[in-house]
Design a protein around this motif. Structure first.
Motif, PDB file in Angstrom:
ATOM      1  N   ALA A 201       0.836  -1.194   0.000  1.00  0.00           N
ATOM      2  CA  ALA A 201       0.000   0.000   0.000  1.00  0.00           C
ATOM      3  C   ALA A 201       0.872   1.246   0.000  1.00  0.00           C
ATOM      4  CB  ALA A 201      -0.925   0.009   1.213  1.00  0.00           C
ATOM      5  N   THR A 202       0.540   2.182  -0.891  1.00  0.00           N
ATOM      6  CA  THR A 202       1.162   3.502  -0.879  1.00  0.00           C
ATOM      7  C   THR A 202       0.205   4.438  -0.158  1.00  0.00           C
ATOM      8  OG1 THR A 202       2.341   3.108  -2.951  1.00  0.00           O
ATOM      9  CG2 THR A 202       2.043   5.391  -2.278  1.00  0.00           C
ATOM     10  N   LEU A 203       0.558   4.856   1.039  1.00  0.00           N
ATOM     11  CA  LEU A 203      -0.306   5.708   1.844  1.00  0.00           C
ATOM     12  C   LEU A 203      -0.156   7.153   1.374  1.00  0.00           C
ATOM     13  CD1 LEU A 203       0.351   4.166   5.368  1.00  0.00           C
ATOM     14  CD2 LEU A 203      -1.224   3.441   3.573  1.00  0.00           C
ATOM     15  N   ARG A 204      -1.299   7.801   1.105  1.00  0.00           N
ATOM     16  CA  ARG A 204      -1.309   9.165   0.586  1.00  0.00           C
ATOM     17  C   ARG A 204      -2.057  10.092   1.547  1.00  0.00           C
ATOM     18  NH1 ARG A 204       0.357   9.296  -4.674  1.00  0.00           N
ATOM     19  NH2 ARG A 204       0.563   7.249  -5.698  1.00  0.00           N
ATOM     20  N   ALA A 205      -1.748  11.356   1.449  1.00  0.00           N
ATOM     21  CA  ALA A 205      -2.374  12.344   2.321  1.00  0.00           C
ATOM     22  C   ALA A 205      -3.829  12.544   1.929  1.00  0.00           C
ATOM     23  CB  ALA A 205      -1.626  13.677   2.226  1.00  0.00           C
ATOM     24  N   GLY A 206      -4.704  12.581   2.923  1.00  0.00           N
ATOM     25  CA  GLY A 206      -6.114  12.824   2.663  1.00  0.00           C
ATOM     26  C   GLY A 206      -6.483  14.283   2.723  1.00  0.00           C
ATOM     27  N   VAL A 207      -5.588  15.125   3.244  1.00  0.00           N
ATOM     28  CA  VAL A 207      -5.852  16.559   3.385  1.00  0.00           C
ATOM     29  C   VAL A 207      -4.586  17.331   3.026  1.00  0.00           C
ATOM     30  CG1 VAL A 207      -7.615  16.267   5.165  1.00  0.00           C
ATOM     31  CG2 VAL A 207      -5.212  16.498   5.829  1.00  0.00           C
TER      32      VAL A 207
ATOM     33  N   ASP B 195      -3.791  11.521  11.097  1.00  0.00           N
ATOM     34  CA  ASP B 195      -3.110  10.434  11.809  1.00  0.00           C
ATOM     35  C   ASP B 195      -3.007   9.256  10.844  1.00  0.00           C
ATOM     36  OD1 ASP B 195      -1.940   8.933  13.784  1.00  0.00           O
ATOM     37  OD2 ASP B 195      -3.817   8.408  14.772  1.00  0.00           O
ATOM     38  N   VAL B 196      -1.893   9.153  10.142  1.00  0.00           N
ATOM     39  CA  VAL B 196      -1.709   8.136   9.103  1.00  0.00           C
ATOM     40  C   VAL B 196      -1.252   6.838   9.763  1.00  0.00           C
ATOM     41  CG1 VAL B 196      -0.532   7.562   6.953  1.00  0.00           C
ATOM     42  CG2 VAL B 196      -1.098   9.947   7.462  1.00  0.00           C
ATOM     43  N   ARG B 197      -2.065   5.773   9.619  1.00  0.00           N
ATOM     44  CA  ARG B 197      -1.797   4.516  10.300  1.00  0.00           C
ATOM     45  C   ARG B 197      -1.517   3.393   9.295  1.00  0.00           C
ATOM     46  NH1 ARG B 197      -3.478   4.482  15.689  1.00  0.00           N
ATOM     47  NH2 ARG B 197      -4.486   6.429  16.348  1.00  0.00           N
ATOM     48  N   ALA B 198      -0.834   2.360   9.782  1.00  0.00           N
ATOM     49  CA  ALA B 198      -0.504   1.206   8.939  1.00  0.00           C
ATOM     50  C   ALA B 198      -1.755   0.376   8.696  1.00  0.00           C
ATOM     51  CB  ALA B 198       0.571   0.356   9.601  1.00  0.00           C
ATOM     52  N   PRO B 199      -2.068   0.063   7.423  1.00  0.00           N
ATOM     53  CA  PRO B 199      -3.269  -0.746   7.143  1.00  0.00           C
ATOM     54  C   PRO B 199      -3.092  -2.212   7.489  1.00  0.00           C
ATOM     55  CG  PRO B 199      -2.085  -0.275   5.114  1.00  0.00           C
ATOM     56  CD  PRO B 199      -1.370   0.480   6.198  1.00  0.00           C
TER      57      PRO B 199
ATOM     58  N   ALA C 222       9.256   2.380   1.474  1.00  0.00           N
ATOM     59  CA  ALA C 222       9.595   3.674   0.853  1.00  0.00           C
ATOM     60  C   ALA C 222       9.047   4.784   1.734  1.00  0.00           C
ATOM     61  CB  ALA C 222       9.030   3.771  -0.554  1.00  0.00           C
ATOM     62  N   LEU C 223       9.790   5.877   1.848  1.00  0.00           N
ATOM     63  CA  LEU C 223       9.383   7.048   2.614  1.00  0.00           C
ATOM     64  C   LEU C 223       9.596   8.273   1.738  1.00  0.00           C
ATOM     65  CD1 LEU C 223       8.432   8.196   5.348  1.00  0.00           C
ATOM     66  CD2 LEU C 223      10.830   8.389   5.995  1.00  0.00           C
ATOM     67  N   ASP C 224       8.521   9.065   1.547  1.00  0.00           N
ATOM     68  CA  ASP C 224       8.567  10.160   0.581  1.00  0.00           C
ATOM     69  C   ASP C 224       8.482  11.546   1.217  1.00  0.00           C
ATOM     70  OD1 ASP C 224       8.500   8.428  -1.796  1.00  0.00           O
ATOM     71  OD2 ASP C 224       6.476   7.942  -1.121  1.00  0.00           O
ATOM     72  N   VAL C 225       8.321  11.651   2.526  1.00  0.00           N
ATOM     73  CA  VAL C 225       8.174  12.964   3.163  1.00  0.00           C
ATOM     74  C   VAL C 225       9.068  13.056   4.385  1.00  0.00           C
ATOM     75  CG1 VAL C 225       5.799  13.305   2.375  1.00  0.00           C
ATOM     76  CG2 VAL C 225       6.233  12.141   4.550  1.00  0.00           C
ATOM     77  N   ALA C 226       9.219  14.282   4.861  1.00  0.00           N
ATOM     78  CA  ALA C 226       9.961  14.546   6.096  1.00  0.00           C
ATOM     79  C   ALA C 226       9.188  15.572   6.899  1.00  0.00           C
ATOM     80  CB  ALA C 226      11.370  15.048   5.781  1.00  0.00           C
ATOM     81  N   ALA C 227       9.485  15.669   8.168  1.00  0.00           N
ATOM     82  CA  ALA C 227       8.812  16.633   9.036  1.00  0.00           C
ATOM     83  C   ALA C 227       9.013  18.043   8.492  1.00  0.00           C
ATOM     84  CB  ALA C 227       9.349  16.528  10.455  1.00  0.00           C
ATOM     85  N   GLY C 228       7.907  18.814   8.431  1.00  0.00           N
ATOM     86  CA  GLY C 228       7.964  20.184   7.923  1.00  0.00           C
ATOM     87  C   GLY C 228       7.517  20.316   6.486  1.00  0.00           C
ATOM     88  N   ASP C 229       7.412  19.213   5.763  1.00  0.00           N
ATOM     89  CA  ASP C 229       6.960  19.279   4.363  1.00  0.00           C
ATOM     90  C   ASP C 229       5.508  19.716   4.316  1.00  0.00           C
ATOM     91  OD1 ASP C 229       9.389  18.492   3.446  1.00  0.00           O
ATOM     92  OD2 ASP C 229       8.804  16.411   3.000  1.00  0.00           O
ATOM     93  N   ARG C 230       5.196  20.555   3.328  1.00  0.00           N
ATOM     94  CA  ARG C 230       3.818  20.956   3.074  1.00  0.00           C
ATOM     95  C   ARG C 230       3.293  20.060   1.956  1.00  0.00           C
ATOM     96  NH1 ARG C 230      -0.472  23.461   5.534  1.00  0.00           N
ATOM     97  NH2 ARG C 230      -1.899  24.318   3.961  1.00  0.00           N
ATOM     98  N   ILE C 231       2.289  19.273   2.282  1.00  0.00           N
ATOM     99  CA  ILE C 231       1.794  18.317   1.296  1.00  0.00           C
ATOM    100  C   ILE C 231       0.320  18.613   1.012  1.00  0.00           C
ATOM    101  CG2 ILE C 231       3.451  16.484   1.718  1.00  0.00           C
ATOM    102  CD1 ILE C 231       0.077  16.209   3.318  1.00  0.00           C
ATOM    103  N   SER C 232      -0.107  18.252  -0.182  1.00  0.00           N
ATOM    104  CA  SER C 232      -1.495  18.431  -0.577  1.00  0.00           C
ATOM    105  C   SER C 232      -2.199  17.087  -0.586  1.00  0.00           C
ATOM    106  CB  SER C 232      -1.573  19.075  -1.965  1.00  0.00           C
ATOM    107  OG  SER C 232      -0.884  18.296  -2.925  1.00  0.00           O
ATOM    108  N   ALA C 233      -3.537  17.143  -0.664  1.00  0.00           N
ATOM    109  CA  ALA C 233      -4.307  15.902  -0.678  1.00  0.00           C
ATOM    110  C   ALA C 233      -3.899  15.056  -1.878  1.00  0.00           C
ATOM    111  CB  ALA C 233      -5.804  16.222  -0.731  1.00  0.00           C
ATOM    112  N   GLY C 234      -3.653  13.781  -1.627  1.00  0.00           N
ATOM    113  CA  GLY C 234      -3.243  12.875  -2.690  1.00  0.00           C
ATOM    114  C   GLY C 234      -1.744  12.666  -2.788  1.00  0.00           C
ATOM    115  N   SER C 235      -0.948  13.462  -2.051  1.00  0.00           N
ATOM    116  CA  SER C 235       0.507  13.304  -2.110  1.00  0.00           C
ATOM    117  C   SER C 235       0.925  12.001  -1.424  1.00  0.00           C
ATOM    118  CB  SER C 235       1.200  14.480  -1.428  1.00  0.00           C
ATOM    119  OG  SER C 235       0.891  15.689  -2.084  1.00  0.00           O
ATOM    120  N   ALA C 236       1.913  11.291  -2.019  1.00  0.00           N
ATOM    121  CA  ALA C 236       2.411  10.046  -1.445  1.00  0.00           C
ATOM    122  C   ALA C 236       3.216  10.334  -0.185  1.00  0.00           C
ATOM    123  CB  ALA C 236       3.266   9.297  -2.463  1.00  0.00           C
TER     124      ALA C 236
END
Length: 440
Positions: A82-88, A233-237, A244-258
């Protein structure tokens, strides 16, 4: 004319004749000595040349039922990830797990800043409260209109009865026309007021339905706001490993971003291509409900696998069909690991296991009878590798019986009729040969 005498020439001729005579004398003496040696020497008796015996090892034939094996190489993978993406749209507040970390189902992996979604939730909650209040007002007005409707009907009835009385009095010429007109006008006004009130009363269900729709819409917006808050609160399904890890603390992400990817370790499997003819045997066993097992040794531990299924086609660039072997969940194993599997094929009866060098030209072995070799044509059934890594060729022939002695030495001069000196081979001396796909 008198002949002249030359002393030098005569001397040379005598020397020539003397040399030849000396040579003949020496040759005659050598010939006489040779004849004398032969005549006086001992007489040698002729000797017979003995046939050579070749020292060889043998084993006694014991036909048994045995499952051929095939050695294949596969890769450890998972049947789902699963590729977890931002919902907001939000800012990454915390990254709690890194690539390669093991995670359990339901565990928080990434925490997003929820300030914005909390404001949106409060706004949606206030909008819902306003819509619910408007609906209650409409229902109160509806109830009041229903109560007033009884009074309007009563007043309209009184106006009609009064008009009837005045019309009766006017017919008897007891009242003037003006009085009758005033009463008629009053009755008409009462009827109009009643009609307007009844029309308003019939419209209240529409107003209530509209107000209820507004409440439902506001409730949906509140539900979406609450869902957005949960998305922070992104949780493990499922339980597995972060691949794979695509973000770091402080990143501004939009809905749908991996955000990150997680592999499901409950669906671990080894994908290994097998020859088409072997795949047909394995599929036949699966269709009959017979389990197909495989084994390998990893880090000194013997692991078992069970065939889950086979691919339906041969992929481009491959000569075999992919087979999928189920792997028990193991948090230690890493995806992409190359696994050497020994797969057990359907069992064959009346076969003999021999070292590979005991088979000549792929279709012949040698039986030892009265210390001489005898060629026996065999059918090569398959191969077998045991847990210790000992490699054997499985053969079968109607000419072989229990107790027959088979040559197991590698003898380049092996042929029917060759004289040998057989010695029973030690069963512990088994060469371990590595093979990939079966060559039969």
């Amino acid at each position: 004319m008198k002949a002249q005498y030359f002393p030098g020439r005569t001397l040379a001729r005598f020397r020539y004749l003397g040399g030849k005579a000396a040579g003949l004398l020496i040759f005659g003496i050598f010939l006489m000595l040779s004849m004398l040696v032969i005549a006086t020497g001992p007489e040698a008796a002729p000797t017979e040349r003995a046939e050579r015996e070749w020292p060889v090892s043998y084993r006694e034939v014991t036909p048994v039922s045995m499952a051929p094996t095939i050695q294949v190489y596969g890769k450890l993978e998972t049947d789902q990830s699963a590729t977890l993406r931002a919902g907001v749209t939000a800012t990454v507040a915390q990254v709690l797990r890194r690539e390669g970390d093991w995670v359990n189902a339901g565990e928080t992996l990434v925490q997003l800043d929820d300030a914005e979604v909390l404001l949106a939730e409060q706004s949606a909650r206030a909008e819902l409260a306003r819509a619910e209040a408007a609906l209650r007002s409409i229902r109160n007005d509806h109830q009041l209109a229903q109560d007033l409707g009884l009074h309007h009907e009563a007043q309209s009835q009184l106006a009609r009865e009064k008009l009837q009385r005045f019309e009766s009095l006017h017919a008897k010429s007891m009242i003037a026309d003006a009085q009758l007109d005033d009463v008629r006008h009053e009755a008409t006004e009462r009827a109009m007021v009643l009609a307007q009130h009844q029309s308003r009363l019939r419209d209240f269900p529409n107003q209530e339905q509209q107000a209820e729709a507004v409440v439902a819409e506001a409730s949906a917006r509140l539900g979406q706001a609450e869902l957005d808050r949960q998305h922070t609160d992104v949780r493990a399904p499922f339980s597995g490993r972060v691949v794979a890890l695509d973000v770091a603390a402080g990143d501004r992400i939009s809905a749908g971003s991996a955000l990150l990817s997680v592999a499901d370790y409950a669906g671990l499997q080894v994908r290994a291509p097998v020859p088409v003819d072997v795949a047909q045997q394995l599929r036949r066993n699966l269709d009959r409900g017979k389990p197909v097992v495989a084994a390998t040794t990893i880090a000194g531990e013997r692991l078992g696998f069970q065939l889950r299924g086979l691919a339906g086609e041969v992929k481009a660039g491959q000569s075999g069909i992919d087979a999928f072997f189920h792997v028990a969940p193991d948090s230690v194993m890493a995806l992409g690991t190359v696994v050497d599997l020994t797969v057990a094929l359907p069992e064959q009866s009346n076969v003999v296991a021999l070292p590979i060098h005991a088979v000549y030209d792929n279709n012949r072995v040698y039986r030892i009878t009265d210390s001489r070799l005898q060629a026996v044509t065999i059918e090569r059934v398959g191969e077998h590798m045991d847990e210790a890594g000992n490699f054997r060729v499985l053969v079968r022939s109607s000419e072989l019986g229990r107790g027959d002695q088979l040559l197991v030495s590698q003898l380049p001069t092996a042929m029917t009729g060759l004289l040998v000196r057989p010695t029973l081979a030690e069963t512990s001396q088994t060469p371990a040969l590595a093979g990939q796909w079966s060559s039969w």
